[in-house]
Scaffold this motif. Structure first.
Motif, PDB file in Angstrom:
ATOM      1  N   HIS A 169       5.091  27.500 -20.579  1.00  0.00           N
ATOM      2  CA  HIS A 169       6.102  26.482 -20.270  1.00  0.00           C
ATOM      3  C   HIS A 169       7.489  26.958 -20.699  1.00  0.00           C
ATOM      4  CE1 HIS A 169       2.738  23.748 -19.525  1.00  0.00           C
ATOM      5  NE2 HIS A 169       2.232  24.158 -20.672  1.00  0.00           N
ATOM      6  N   PRO A 170       7.974  28.049 -20.131  1.00  0.00           N
ATOM      7  CA  PRO A 170       9.290  28.551 -20.538  1.00  0.00           C
ATOM      8  C   PRO A 170      10.386  27.531 -20.230  1.00  0.00           C
ATOM      9  CG  PRO A 170       8.560  29.607 -18.510  1.00  0.00           C
ATOM     10  CD  PRO A 170       7.383  28.852 -19.039  1.00  0.00           C
ATOM     11  N   GLY A 171      11.323  27.403 -21.153  1.00  0.00           N
ATOM     12  CA  GLY A 171      12.446  26.500 -20.954  1.00  0.00           C
ATOM     13  C   GLY A 171      12.190  25.075 -21.404  1.00  0.00           C
ATOM     14  N   GLN A 172      10.929  24.704 -21.595  1.00  0.00           N
ATOM     15  CA  GLN A 172      10.625  23.336 -22.003  1.00  0.00           C
ATOM     16  C   GLN A 172      10.863  23.165 -23.507  1.00  0.00           C
ATOM     17  OE1 GLN A 172       6.934  21.690 -20.566  1.00  0.00           O
ATOM     18  NE2 GLN A 172       6.738  20.297 -22.301  1.00  0.00           N
ATOM     19  N   ILE A 173      11.450  22.038 -23.876  1.00  0.00           N
ATOM     20  CA  ILE A 173      11.675  21.742 -25.293  1.00  0.00           C
ATOM     21  C   ILE A 173      10.427  21.070 -25.872  1.00  0.00           C
ATOM     22  CG2 ILE A 173      13.038  20.411 -26.942  1.00  0.00           C
ATOM     23  CD1 ILE A 173      15.412  20.696 -25.054  1.00  0.00           C
ATOM     24  N   TYR A 174       9.926  21.627 -26.960  1.00  0.00           N
ATOM     25  CA  TYR A 174       8.757  21.066 -27.642  1.00  0.00           C
ATOM     26  C   TYR A 174       9.171  20.500 -28.995  1.00  0.00           C
ATOM     27  CZ  TYR A 174       5.248  22.664 -24.368  1.00  0.00           C
ATOM     28  OH  TYR A 174       4.467  22.815 -23.251  1.00  0.00           O
ATOM     29  N   THR A 175       8.866  19.224 -29.210  1.00  0.00           N
ATOM     30  CA  THR A 175       9.089  18.628 -30.525  1.00  0.00           C
ATOM     31  C   THR A 175       8.002  19.140 -31.472  1.00  0.00           C
ATOM     32  OG1 THR A 175       7.676  16.725 -30.110  1.00  0.00           O
ATOM     33  CG2 THR A 175       9.990  16.547 -29.435  1.00  0.00           C
ATOM     34  N   LYS A 176       8.212  18.932 -32.745  1.00  0.00           N
ATOM     35  CA  LYS A 176       7.207  19.353 -33.718  1.00  0.00           C
ATOM     36  C   LYS A 176       5.905  18.579 -33.520  1.00  0.00           C
ATOM     37  CE  LYS A 176      10.572  20.877 -37.156  1.00  0.00           C
ATOM     38  NZ  LYS A 176      11.159  20.673 -38.506  1.00  0.00           N
ATOM     39  N   ASP A 177       6.027  17.297 -33.144  1.00  0.00           N
ATOM     40  CA  ASP A 177       4.816  16.502 -32.860  1.00  0.00           C
ATOM     41  C   ASP A 177       4.026  17.133 -31.720  1.00  0.00           C
ATOM     42  OD1 ASP A 177       5.762  13.043 -33.527  1.00  0.00           O
ATOM     43  OD2 ASP A 177       6.092  14.870 -34.681  1.00  0.00           O
ATOM     44  N   MET A 178       4.724  17.545 -30.662  1.00  0.00           N
ATOM     45  CA  MET A 178       4.057  18.127 -29.494  1.00  0.00           C
ATOM     46  C   MET A 178       3.397  19.444 -29.868  1.00  0.00           C
ATOM     47  SD  MET A 178       7.114  17.285 -26.765  1.00  0.00           S
ATOM     48  CE  MET A 178       6.405  18.164 -25.366  1.00  0.00           C
ATOM     49  N   ILE A 179       4.087  20.260 -30.643  1.00  0.00           N
ATOM     50  CA  ILE A 179       3.520  21.542 -31.065  1.00  0.00           C
ATOM     51  C   ILE A 179       2.289  21.330 -31.930  1.00  0.00           C
ATOM     52  CG2 ILE A 179       3.923  23.595 -32.489  1.00  0.00           C
ATOM     53  CD1 ILE A 179       6.842  23.530 -31.538  1.00  0.00           C
ATOM     54  N   TYR A 180       2.379  20.395 -32.858  1.00  0.00           N
ATOM     55  CA  TYR A 180       1.252  20.152 -33.753  1.00  0.00           C
ATOM     56  C   TYR A 180       0.036  19.663 -32.971  1.00  0.00           C
ATOM     57  CZ  TYR A 180      -0.362  19.861 -38.574  1.00  0.00           C
ATOM     58  OH  TYR A 180      -1.006  20.105 -39.767  1.00  0.00           O
ATOM     59  N   GLU A 181       0.279  18.825 -31.978  1.00  0.00           N
ATOM     60  CA  GLU A 181      -0.830  18.314 -31.168  1.00  0.00           C
ATOM     61  C   GLU A 181      -1.465  19.424 -30.334  1.00  0.00           C
ATOM     62  OE1 GLU A 181       0.257  15.239 -28.457  1.00  0.00           O
ATOM     63  OE2 GLU A 181      -1.811  14.776 -27.912  1.00  0.00           O
ATOM     64  N   GLN A 182      -0.624  20.285 -29.732  1.00  0.00           N
ATOM     65  CA  GLN A 182      -1.130  21.335 -28.846  1.00  0.00           C
ATOM     66  C   GLN A 182      -1.807  22.476 -29.612  1.00  0.00           C
ATOM     67  OE1 GLN A 182      -1.089  21.496 -25.433  1.00  0.00           O
ATOM     68  NE2 GLN A 182      -0.276  19.427 -25.329  1.00  0.00           N
ATOM     69  N   VAL A 183      -1.233  22.848 -30.763  1.00  0.00           N
ATOM     70  CA  VAL A 183      -1.730  24.018 -31.505  1.00  0.00           C
ATOM     71  C   VAL A 183      -2.742  23.645 -32.575  1.00  0.00           C
ATOM     72  CG1 VAL A 183      -1.048  25.963 -32.984  1.00  0.00           C
ATOM     73  CG2 VAL A 183       0.381  25.305 -31.025  1.00  0.00           C
ATOM     74  N   ARG A 220      18.310  21.848 -32.447  1.00  0.00           N
ATOM     75  CA  ARG A 220      18.538  21.097 -33.683  1.00  0.00           C
ATOM     76  C   ARG A 220      18.196  19.610 -33.525  1.00  0.00           C
ATOM     77  NH1 ARG A 220      20.687  23.931 -37.586  1.00  0.00           N
ATOM     78  NH2 ARG A 220      21.813  25.872 -37.132  1.00  0.00           N
ATOM     79  N   GLY A 221      17.421  19.132 -34.479  1.00  0.00           N
ATOM     80  CA  GLY A 221      17.042  17.726 -34.484  1.00  0.00           C
ATOM     81  C   GLY A 221      15.957  17.354 -33.498  1.00  0.00           C
ATOM     82  N   VAL A 222      15.494  18.355 -32.705  1.00  0.00           N
ATOM     83  CA  VAL A 222      14.474  18.056 -31.676  1.00  0.00           C
ATOM     84  C   VAL A 222      13.243  18.913 -31.856  1.00  0.00           C
ATOM     85  CG1 VAL A 222      14.014  17.914 -29.203  1.00  0.00           C
ATOM     86  CG2 VAL A 222      16.315  17.422 -30.054  1.00  0.00           C
ATOM     87  N   GLY A 223      13.384  20.234 -31.773  1.00  0.00           N
ATOM     88  CA  GLY A 223      12.221  21.101 -31.855  1.00  0.00           C
ATOM     89  C   GLY A 223      12.575  22.526 -31.441  1.00  0.00           C
ATOM     90  N   TYR A 224      11.814  23.075 -30.496  1.00  0.00           N
ATOM     91  CA  TYR A 224      11.995  24.464 -30.100  1.00  0.00           C
ATOM     92  C   TYR A 224      11.916  24.619 -28.580  1.00  0.00           C
ATOM     93  CZ  TYR A 224      11.020  25.161 -35.049  1.00  0.00           C
ATOM     94  OH  TYR A 224      11.057  25.084 -36.418  1.00  0.00           O
ATOM     95  N   ARG A 225      12.596  25.633 -28.096  1.00  0.00           N
ATOM     96  CA  ARG A 225      12.563  25.957 -26.670  1.00  0.00           C
ATOM     97  C   ARG A 225      12.351  27.455 -26.536  1.00  0.00           C
ATOM     98  NH1 ARG A 225      16.872  27.331 -23.245  1.00  0.00           N
ATOM     99  NH2 ARG A 225      18.315  26.768 -24.937  1.00  0.00           N
ATOM    100  N   PHE A 226      11.492  27.848 -25.580  1.00  0.00           N
ATOM    101  CA  PHE A 226      11.188  29.264 -25.399  1.00  0.00           C
ATOM    102  C   PHE A 226      11.966  29.824 -24.213  1.00  0.00           C
ATOM    103  CE2 PHE A 226       8.817  32.997 -26.187  1.00  0.00           C
ATOM    104  CZ  PHE A 226       8.479  33.564 -24.980  1.00  0.00           C
ATOM    105  N   VAL A 227      12.679  30.909 -24.464  1.00  0.00           N
ATOM    106  CA  VAL A 227      13.456  31.600 -23.438  1.00  0.00           C
ATOM    107  C   VAL A 227      12.876  32.995 -23.234  1.00  0.00           C
ATOM    108  CG1 VAL A 227      15.732  32.440 -22.759  1.00  0.00           C
ATOM    109  CG2 VAL A 227      15.528  30.332 -24.095  1.00  0.00           C
ATOM    110  N   PRO A 228      12.235  33.265 -22.119  1.00  0.00           N
ATOM    111  CA  PRO A 228      11.592  34.571 -21.939  1.00  0.00           C
ATOM    112  C   PRO A 228      12.578  35.705 -21.784  1.00  0.00           C
ATOM    113  CG  PRO A 228      11.417  33.272 -19.937  1.00  0.00           C
ATOM    114  CD  PRO A 228      11.970  32.361 -20.986  1.00  0.00           C
TER     115      PRO A 228
END
Length: 228
Positions: A169-183, A220-228
Motif C-alpha cells: 500500500h505505497p503512499g497510504q498513511i497508517y496510524t499506529k492503531d492500524m499498524i498494530y492491528e495489521q502486524v 506527525r501526529g498521525v502515523g507513517y507513510r511509505f514512499v517507494p
C-alpha cells in the motif's frame, strides 16, 4: 485452447510453409504480410509467439520489434530469416528478439524451438507472478524473502510483516492503531514504543540514513507513510 502464433512475412509461400509447420505442432496461426499489418494486428490481438522475417515490404523486421518493445508488448519474437550473418542475429537479440533461426530451416527443429519458447515464456510468467514489486523493493511470496535493488534484506518476522504492509500500500498513511492491528493482530493494549522500535529497526535495514528516511516517512501526529 491452442497457443497462437503470428507469422510476419511478405512471401506467401513462406507463410504457407510456416503455417503448415505450426499446425503440425497443434498451434493456431495468423499471418501478416507487412510490418504495418503486423503492428495493427498486435494492437487488437495477443499471441504466444511471433515469427518475424527481417526483409519485409514496408520496413525491416528489426523496426517492428523495436516498435513492439517501445509499446510495452513483450510477446516473444523468433526471427526467421534468410540472412545468416552473425551481425543480424546479434542485433536482433539485442533489440528484443528471443531467438533467431535461418532459412532454409528444418521444420521439425523450428516447431520444437517455437514450442520450447512458448513453454519457457509461460514458466517465466508463472514464476514472476509470485513477485511483488514496489520501487526498488521486491517481495518473493514463494520464498517469503525481501530484496532492495536485488540485494536480499535480512528481516525479522515483525519487520517482514511491516515491510509487506507498506509495499502493498505505497503512499497510504497508517496510524499506529492500524499498524498494530495489521502486524500484531490486535488493537488491544497498543504498545507505541514497540511500533517505534520496529519502525526504527526496519529503517536501519532499508534506508541509506535512518535519521533522514526516504521510504518510511513519519506523518506527525498521525502515523507513517511509505514512499517507494
Amino acid at each position: 485452447m491452442a497457443d497462437k502464433v503470428l507469422i510476419v512475412d511478405d512471401d506467401p509461400s513462406i507463410c504457407k510453409l510456416l503455417e503448415k509447420v505450426m499446425h503440425s505442432n497443434d498451434l493456431e496461426t495468423d499471418t501478416a504480410g507487412s510490418g504495418t499489418k503486423a503492428l495493427e494486428r498486435l494492437k487488437h490481438h495477443t499471441y504466444d509467439v511471433i515469427l518475424m522475417d527481417i526483409m519485409l515490404g514496408d520496413m525491416e523486421g528489426f523496426e517492428v520489434i523495436q516498435h513492439l518493445r517501445e509499446d510495452g508488448i513483450q510477446t516473444p519474437v523468433m526471427i526467421v530469416s534468410g540472412r545468416n550473418e552473425d551481425y543480424d542475429s546479434i542485433y536482433g537479440l539485442s533489440i528484443g528478439a528471443d531467438d533467431y533461426i535461418t532459412k532454409p530451416f528444418r521444420p521439425v527443429v523450428l516447431g520444437a524451438k517455437v514450442k520450447a519458447l512458448i513453454r519457457r515464456t509461460k514458466n517465466m510468467m508463472a514464476s514472476q507472478s509470485s513477485l511483488l514489486e514496489c520501487g526498488p523493493f521486491t517481495y518473493d511470496s514463494s520464498t517469503m524473502r525481501f530484496y532492495k535493488d536485488g540485494e536480499e534484506l535480512i528481516l525479522s518476522s515483525k519487520e517482514s510483516a511491516l515491510l509487506l504492509l507498506f509495499i502493498k500500500h505505497p503512499g497510504q498513511i497508517y496510524t499506529k492503531d492500524m499498524i498494530y492491528e495489521q502486524v500484531w493482530g490486535t488493537t488491544v493494549a497498543i504498545d507505541d514504543n514497540a511500533i517505534m522500535v520496529y519502525i526504527n529497526r526496519l529503517r536501519g535495514k532499508i534506508e541509506k540514513d535512518r535519521q533522514k528516511p526516504a521510504h518510511i516517512i513519519t506523518v506527525r501526529g498521525v502515523g507513517y507513510r511509505f514512499v517507494p
